[in-house]
Every structure is written in C-alpha cells, then in structure tokens.
Scaffold this motif. Structure first.
Motif, PDB file in Angstrom:
ATOM      1  N   MET A 188       0.816  -1.195   0.000  1.00 45.93           N
ATOM      2  CA  MET A 188       0.000   0.000   0.000  1.00 45.93           C
ATOM      3  C   MET A 188       0.861   1.262   0.000  1.00 45.93           C
ATOM      4  O   MET A 188       0.587   2.190  -0.728  1.00 45.93           O
ATOM      5  CB  MET A 188      -0.926  -0.027   1.199  1.00 45.93           C
ATOM      6  N   TYR A 189       1.910   1.279   0.839  1.00 45.29           N
ATOM      7  CA  TYR A 189       2.817   2.426   0.888  1.00 45.29           C
ATOM      8  C   TYR A 189       4.230   1.951   0.592  1.00 45.29           C
ATOM      9  O   TYR A 189       4.730   1.038   1.236  1.00 45.29           O
ATOM     10  CB  TYR A 189       2.789   3.098   2.264  1.00 45.29           C
ATOM     11  N   ASP A 190       4.867   2.606  -0.372  1.00 48.02           N
ATOM     12  CA  ASP A 190       6.265   2.313  -0.688  1.00 48.02           C
ATOM     13  C   ASP A 190       7.197   3.394  -0.171  1.00 48.02           C
ATOM     14  O   ASP A 190       8.362   3.123   0.102  1.00 48.02           O
ATOM     15  CB  ASP A 190       6.455   2.182  -2.202  1.00 48.02           C
ATOM     16  N   ILE A 192       7.143   6.839   2.516  1.00 50.71           N
ATOM     17  CA  ILE A 192       6.433   7.643   3.513  1.00 50.71           C
ATOM     18  C   ILE A 192       7.316   8.824   3.893  1.00 50.71           C
ATOM     19  O   ILE A 192       8.491   8.647   4.229  1.00 50.71           O
ATOM     20  CB  ILE A 192       6.088   6.799   4.756  1.00 50.71           C
ATOM     21  N   LEU A 199       4.369   2.671  10.541  1.00 53.53           N
ATOM     22  CA  LEU A 199       3.746   2.410   9.240  1.00 53.53           C
ATOM     23  C   LEU A 199       4.768   1.926   8.217  1.00 53.53           C
ATOM     24  O   LEU A 199       4.501   0.989   7.456  1.00 53.53           O
ATOM     25  CB  LEU A 199       3.044   3.666   8.726  1.00 53.53           C
ATOM     26  N   ALA A 200       5.924   2.555   8.180  1.00 53.39           N
ATOM     27  CA  ALA A 200       6.961   2.154   7.233  1.00 53.39           C
ATOM     28  C   ALA A 200       7.414   0.724   7.511  1.00 53.39           C
ATOM     29  O   ALA A 200       7.635  -0.059   6.582  1.00 53.39           O
ATOM     30  CB  ALA A 200       8.141   3.118   7.298  1.00 53.39           C
ATOM     31  N   ASP A 201       7.510   0.387   8.784  1.00 50.63           N
ATOM     32  CA  ASP A 201       7.884  -0.971   9.157  1.00 50.63           C
ATOM     33  C   ASP A 201       6.806  -1.965   8.713  1.00 50.63           C
ATOM     34  O   ASP A 201       7.104  -3.006   8.125  1.00 50.63           O
ATOM     35  CB  ASP A 201       8.111  -1.053  10.668  1.00 50.63           C
ATOM     36  N   ARG A 202       5.562  -1.625   8.964  1.00 49.39           N
ATOM     37  CA  ARG A 202       4.448  -2.516   8.614  1.00 49.39           C
ATOM     38  C   ARG A 202       4.364  -2.762   7.103  1.00 49.39           C
ATOM     39  O   ARG A 202       4.063  -3.863   6.661  1.00 49.39           O
ATOM     40  CB  ARG A 202       3.135  -1.931   9.114  1.00 49.39           C
ATOM     41  N   PHE A 203       4.616  -1.723   6.312  1.00 48.70           N
ATOM     42  CA  PHE A 203       4.468  -1.845   4.860  1.00 48.70           C
ATOM     43  C   PHE A 203       5.799  -2.007   4.131  1.00 48.70           C
ATOM     44  O   PHE A 203       5.841  -1.966   2.902  1.00 48.70           O
ATOM     45  CB  PHE A 203       3.709  -0.632   4.301  1.00 48.70           C
ATOM     46  N   ASP A 204       6.891  -2.156   4.893  1.00 48.01           N
ATOM     47  CA  ASP A 204       8.226  -2.285   4.312  1.00 48.01           C
ATOM     48  C   ASP A 204       8.502  -1.132   3.338  1.00 48.01           C
ATOM     49  O   ASP A 204       8.985  -1.338   2.217  1.00 48.01           O
ATOM     50  CB  ASP A 204       8.383  -3.648   3.623  1.00 48.01           C
ATOM     51  N   ALA A 205       8.180   0.064   3.781  1.00 45.48           N
ATOM     52  CA  ALA A 205       8.328   1.265   2.959  1.00 45.48           C
ATOM     53  C   ALA A 205       9.631   1.989   3.307  1.00 45.48           C
ATOM     54  O   ALA A 205      10.177   1.839   4.400  1.00 45.48           O
ATOM     55  CB  ALA A 205       7.149   2.208   3.195  1.00 45.48           C
ATOM     56  N   ASP A 221       3.938   8.217  -1.072  1.00 47.24           N
ATOM     57  CA  ASP A 221       2.571   7.691  -1.028  1.00 47.24           C
ATOM     58  C   ASP A 221       1.773   8.240   0.150  1.00 47.24           C
ATOM     59  O   ASP A 221       0.542   8.225   0.124  1.00 47.24           O
ATOM     60  CB  ASP A 221       2.603   6.159  -0.893  1.00 47.24           C
TER      61      ASP A 221
END
Length: 148
Positions: A1-3, A5, A25-31, A103
C-alpha cells in the motif's frame, strides 16, 4: 500500500509523535521512510547581522532532527532518506512529496487554536489542504491533554 512515507520534522515533540507513527507504518508496509527538515528562509531573512550564521545554525538543527528520525528507524531496520532543504516549509514539503513519489505524508500538529493558529498559520494545515497524497496528522499528546 505504501512504498514511500514522508515525515517532515522540525525537531519538536509534535514532530516526534508523528515520527513514531511514520516508523511504525513504514515498518508494517516495508516502505522507505523519508525524513525532511525545511530551513525556513523567511525565519531569518529579516534578522540583522550575518544571515549565513543563522542559516548554518538552522541547517545543523535540521541535520540533527533528521538524524533522530533515522535513529528511530534504525531500531526496526528501516531504510531512511535524510534531507535538509531551504525554502518555505509547506511548499518544500509538497514539492518533496511530488518529486520523490511519496505515497503518504505523516505530520505532527501542535493543536493550536484560536488567535495563535490564525496568527502563526499552520504548515500542517497548508499541506493537508494542498497535497495530492494522503496526509496523516498526529496530534501531540500534551496539546490534546491541555484541552481536556
């Protein structure tokens, strides 16, 4: 969803609260996390004396602020891009987000109301109104507690 942030920071406690959310959030989405500090040219342009001295001090402050973001991200092994730029804060945030295909923008808010907000303006509010990306605002806990 997020690449990608973006978390703009001014080094304040409100910004630190946003950093915690952005890292999660970055950790959760590997962003990739982008940490941005804007040296506000308007803040020192009217001062007497050597404007370069003030600009250098603000740039050092910015480097320290983005380094704190990187340190928080390092705890969970995230990739971080650190940037310190000069200009008008909300304009530079919007330009950075567009230029780096961000994103999501995660920003802190001081929770100012009334005359303070009117007189001081709000970088976060301007970004929320103008960004083409979603903007997550994180309210500083002390600001929320002051209103209770």
């Amino acid at each position: 969803m997020y690449d990608a942030i973006l978390v703009p920071t001014d080094g304040s406690r409100a910004a630190d609260a946003a950093v915690a959310h952005a890292v999660e959030l970055a950790d959760r989405f590997d962003a990739t996390l982008h940490a941005l500090y804007v040296v506000d040219a308007g803040a020192y342009s009217l001062l007497e004396g050597e404007p370069g001295f003030v600009a250098d001090a603000l740039e050092r402050e910015g480097e320290a602020a983005v380094s704190r973001v990187a340190a928080a991200a390092d705890d969970v092994d995230l990739a971080v891009v650190e940037s310190v730029v000069a200009g008008t804060a909300y304009r530079e945030i919007l330009a950075y987000a567009d230029d780096h295909d961000v994103d999501l923008i995660v920003m802190g808010t001081h929770g100012r109301r009334g005359l303070d907000r009117y007189l001081l303006g709000s970088v976060t509010e301007r970004v929320v109104r103008s960004a083409s990306q979603p903007v997550l605002t994180v309210r500083h806990e002390e600001a929320a507690a002051d209103e209770a």
